[in-house]
Design a protein around this motif. Structure first.
Motif: not given
Length: 232
Positions: A111-115, A205-216
């Motif tokens: 999570a540290t590196e991913a953020n 862990r899924t990279a944040k850029c690969n998550l759906a662009a929705q609140d939360g």
């Protein structure tokens, strides 16, 4: 040979161990001051190193290295003032990722590196879309019952020598890679992980850029349920 290391998907994957050193200014996200990456492939002869890179990174004016940071890493404000910019340093790493090759990043407390990567994504768009494996999650699966899963604890467990320059990115990448390889051996030999898909389910862990662009949905979450991670 176990099922995991015989899996064609596992063998086709390049695992890129990554580590950042960073400053954490009040009111801002962590800012990278050093990056190291080490690329590994599993082949018939075992693990093969296919590339490595390291660079200092010049922090922004609002995030100078602190005396505590210098005490931990040895990096000084003078050194970092002439370091490559994030565009130069992270862009250089980003260009090493070929579009035809599958990659997974490997990090301890991913999570540290991913953020950090997500917050720097304008400089490293390919890196920011690369999913991760967390060696903490994998260690909890393969070695249940340790008092904690900090990197130093795992180094002691596997009898891996502490590097002299622990808390520099290159040294931490090298020992994280050693821990990762030991964990894969345990996962493979004990049949704890059958294939790459199972490995991702356990430790992905899924990279944040690969998550759906929705609140939360912008918080980095484990692929297979919520598991508390620990810092290094």
């Amino acid at each position: 040979m176990g099922g995991l290391t015989a899996d064609p998907a596992f063998r086709s994957m390049t695992f890129v161990v990554i580590d950042f050193e960073a400053t954490t200014p009040t009111g801002y996200p962590s800012q990278p001051i050093e990056i190291a990456v080490l690329a590994l492939r599993y082949e018939d002869e075992g693990w093969q190193e296919t590339g490595r890179s390291t660079s200092l990174i010049r922090p922004p004016a609002f995030a100078p290295v602190t005396p505590a940071g210098t005490a931990q890493t040895g990096l000084t404000a003078a050194q970092l003032s002439v370091a490559p910019t994030p565009t130069e340093a992270l862009g250089g790493v980003d260009r090493r990722f070929s579009g035809d090759t599958p990659y997974l990043l490997v990090a301890h407390h991913a999570a540290t590196e991913a953020n950090i990567i997500y917050n720097q994504r304008e400089h490293c768009p390919t890196l920011a879309r690369t999913n991760l494996l967390d060696t903490i999650l994998l260690a909890k699966h393969c070695i249940p019952g340790l008092v904690n899963y900090r990197l130093d604890t795992l180094l002691t467990h596997f009898e891996i020598s502490q590097p002299a320059n622990r808390h520099r990115a290159t040294a931490d990448v090298d020992v994280t890679a050693q821990v990762f390889r030991r964990l894969i051996t345990l996962a493979n030999d004990r049949g704890r992980v059958a294939n790459l898909a199972a490995l991702v389910k356990v430790a992905g862990r899924t990279a944040k850029c690969n998550l759906a662009a929705q609140d939360g949905l912008f918080e980095l979450t484990p692929v297979a349920g919520e598991v508390a991670a620990e810092p290094t």
